[in-house]
Structure formats: C-alpha cells, structure tokens
Motif scaffolding. Structure first.
Motif, PDB file in Angstrom:
ATOM      1  N   SER A  86      -1.059 -10.197   4.177  1.00  0.00           N
ATOM      2  CA  SER A  86      -0.759  -9.751   2.821  1.00  0.00           C
ATOM      3  C   SER A  86       0.675 -10.072   2.433  1.00  0.00           C
ATOM      4  N   LEU A  87       0.834 -10.401   1.150  1.00  0.00           N
ATOM      5  CA  LEU A  87       2.161 -10.575   0.558  1.00  0.00           C
ATOM      6  C   LEU A  87       2.322  -9.475  -0.480  1.00  0.00           C
ATOM      7  N   SER A  88       3.358  -8.647  -0.357  1.00  0.00           N
ATOM      8  CA  SER A  88       3.541  -7.569  -1.316  1.00  0.00           C
ATOM      9  C   SER A  88       4.327  -8.050  -2.529  1.00  0.00           C
ATOM     10  N   LEU A  89       4.069  -7.424  -3.660  1.00  0.00           N
ATOM     11  CA  LEU A  89       4.766  -7.767  -4.894  1.00  0.00           C
ATOM     12  C   LEU A  89       6.268  -7.555  -4.720  1.00  0.00           C
ATOM     13  N   LYS A  90       6.655  -6.472  -4.092  1.00  0.00           N
ATOM     14  CA  LYS A  90       8.066  -6.144  -3.909  1.00  0.00           C
ATOM     15  C   LYS A  90       8.782  -7.209  -3.088  1.00  0.00           C
ATOM     16  N   LEU A 126       4.895 -12.007   5.635  1.00  0.00           N
ATOM     17  CA  LEU A 126       3.446 -12.008   5.803  1.00  0.00           C
ATOM     18  C   LEU A 126       3.061 -10.854   6.723  1.00  0.00           C
ATOM     19  N   LYS A 127       2.423  -9.856   6.162  1.00  0.00           N
ATOM     20  CA  LYS A 127       2.040  -8.664   6.926  1.00  0.00           C
ATOM     21  C   LYS A 127       0.629  -8.836   7.474  1.00  0.00           C
ATOM     22  N   PRO A 128       0.491  -8.951   8.799  1.00  0.00           N
ATOM     23  CA  PRO A 128      -0.845  -9.166   9.365  1.00  0.00           C
ATOM     24  C   PRO A 128      -1.730  -7.936   9.251  1.00  0.00           C
ATOM     25  N   ASN A 129      -2.961  -8.162   8.814  1.00  0.00           N
ATOM     26  CA  ASN A 129      -3.967  -7.094   8.830  1.00  0.00           C
ATOM     27  C   ASN A 129      -4.664  -7.167  10.187  1.00  0.00           C
ATOM     28  N   LYS A 130      -4.013  -6.599  11.189  1.00  0.00           N
ATOM     29  CA  LYS A 130      -4.478  -6.756  12.568  1.00  0.00           C
ATOM     30  C   LYS A 130      -5.868  -6.169  12.802  1.00  0.00           C
ATOM     31  N   SER A 175      -5.933 -22.751  13.747  1.00  0.00           N
ATOM     32  CA  SER A 175      -5.619 -21.339  13.550  1.00  0.00           C
ATOM     33  C   SER A 175      -5.408 -21.011  12.085  1.00  0.00           C
ATOM     34  N   PRO A 176      -6.414 -21.223  11.253  1.00  0.00           N
ATOM     35  CA  PRO A 176      -6.261 -20.940   9.822  1.00  0.00           C
ATOM     36  C   PRO A 176      -6.205 -19.446   9.559  1.00  0.00           C
ATOM     37  N   PHE A 177      -5.501 -19.060   8.517  1.00  0.00           N
ATOM     38  CA  PHE A 177      -5.461 -17.647   8.149  1.00  0.00           C
ATOM     39  C   PHE A 177      -5.415 -17.533   6.635  1.00  0.00           C
ATOM     40  N   LEU A 178      -5.810 -16.392   6.146  1.00  0.00           N
ATOM     41  CA  LEU A 178      -5.858 -16.119   4.721  1.00  0.00           C
ATOM     42  C   LEU A 178      -4.640 -15.296   4.327  1.00  0.00           C
ATOM     43  N   VAL A 179      -3.932 -15.739   3.291  1.00  0.00           N
ATOM     44  CA  VAL A 179      -2.805 -14.979   2.753  1.00  0.00           C
ATOM     45  C   VAL A 179      -3.199 -14.495   1.363  1.00  0.00           C
ATOM     46  N   GLN A 180      -3.163 -13.183   1.166  1.00  0.00           N
ATOM     47  CA  GLN A 180      -3.564 -12.591  -0.108  1.00  0.00           C
ATOM     48  C   GLN A 180      -2.387 -11.896  -0.780  1.00  0.00           C
TER      49      GLN A 180
END
Length: 219
Positions: free
Chosen positions: A74-78, A93-97, A156-161
């Motif tokens: 996740s990417l936060s607005l702040k 980038l905050k991992p949703n572990k 190792s693809p990952f999704l960034v939201q």
C-alpha cells in the motif's frame, strides 16, 4: 533503495493451499453471478443443465487452477503528499504481510482471483473477484515477462495499491536494487504509459502533485 519484504517459501505454500481450498466457493460465486441465484451453494445442477452459462462454469471447474500469487503493498496518501525526490520509495511501500491475491486460471484465461488472508487460525480465502482487476493484473505481468530484459526480475511481481486515488501498479524488483512500477490502467492525470516499466521514484514524482490536489472525495 530498500526492497519490500517477500513471503517465505513455506508461507507461500500455505497461502496456495488456502486459495486451492477456496476454488469450489469461487466457482459457486461465479455461477451465482451468471445465473442470478444469490447463493451459489443453493444451485441445483438439475435446474441448470440446459443453461449454457452453467455448462461453461462446470467445464471451467474441471480445468481451473491457481496461478502465481501477487503480494500486495500500500501507498498512503500522506506519504505520497510528502514525497521528495531522492526519498527511498521502498520505505513508503507498506507490505500487507497477511494478504495475497491468487489468480484463478483456465489455460491462458484468467477467470478472476481469490484473496487469502492470515488470521490466528492460519490462512483462509476471504474474497472472490471475477475478471476485471485480477485479469488486468495478470495480463500486465505477462506483458512485462514477455518484454523483460535481464535488468528486471519478473519472478517476484507484487501489487502496489494507492486506494485513496484508486491507482494500482504492478511492481518488480530490479536486479540492481531499484523498484520498477507499471500502471495497470491508463490514468490520464498521471501521464504514464501502461506499456512502460518506470522507476518507482518517477511514479512517485508524478503522483505527488495529484495527491496534494486531492479533495478527499471518492474516485
């Protein structure tokens, strides 16, 4: 640039088992959407034997399999609003572990996805989606793999939201430590192509002014 933490092989195996266990429910969900029956589990085969969509789902059930998962970040607005050139994007980038998304496929076709989440009792399927988002994610990954060079680690693809702006990116780890991102859709305000892998810092530089103009309304 620091890289997001990846799940261990053992954890991925447990995630995959949970997604596989969720396949029957996923197919019932898909059948419910196509037939208009609210609870797919209440569908009786005899009532839909002549229904072509029902037949299609049954055939898919025989061929359906779980694809390569996407770990989510996740990417936060702040964080984006305060981003400055030269900042370590990896730290933003905050991992949703405790969450991962598995595509459900039949051959080359992507039917949708199964989201699995970890709780105190282990990994369990928690959400089922049909087509759309997960299909775009898988297609973009396939395109990146097809056009990749040795400078891109496509395994190792990952999704960034960035949910506040409703922006989604497919990310890869560069072999030199950089993080590469590609927009899943064409976002006019962003001005970035869906056919190019961008250094994550470039993406953040484009996102920052958009984030600072954001009025808080749903997008």
């Amino acid at each position: 640039m620091s890289l997001p933490v990846q799940a261990s092989t053992n954890e991925v195996d447990l995630m995959r088992l949970a997604a596989t266990n969720g396949l029957p429910a996923f197919l019932h969900f898909q059948l419910a959407l196509k037939t208009g029956v609210p609870d797919g589990n209440q569908i009786k085969t005899s009532e839909f034997q002549s229904n072509s969509e029902f037949t299609e789902i049954i055939n898919q059930k025989k061929k359906a399999s779980i694809g390569v998962p996407f770990q989510t970040y996740s990417l936060s607005l702040k964080d984006v609003q305060s981003f400055k050139s030269g900042n370590d994007v990896g730290l933003l980038l905050k991992p949703n572990k405790n969450q991962s998304i598995f595509p459900v496929t039949t051959g080359k076709d992507v039917l949708g996805g199964i989201t699995v989440e970890k709780s105190d009792s282990g990994w369990k399927p928690t959400e089922y989606t049909t087509g759309g988002f997960v299909s775009e994610l898988s297609v973009t990954r396939d395109q990146m793999i097809f056009t990749s060079t040795k400078s891109t680690n496509t395994e190792s693809p990952f999704l960034v939201q960035m949910k506040s702006l409703n922006y989604n990116f497919l990310g890869f780890h560069g072999t030199n430590g950089e993080i590469l991102l590609r927009p899943l859709r064409s976002y006019p305000a962003l001005g970035l192509s869906t056919n190019i892998n961008y250094n994550a810092e470039t993406v953040l530089e484009h996102l920052e002014p958009i984030a600072n103009r954001y009025n808080g309304l749903p997008r």
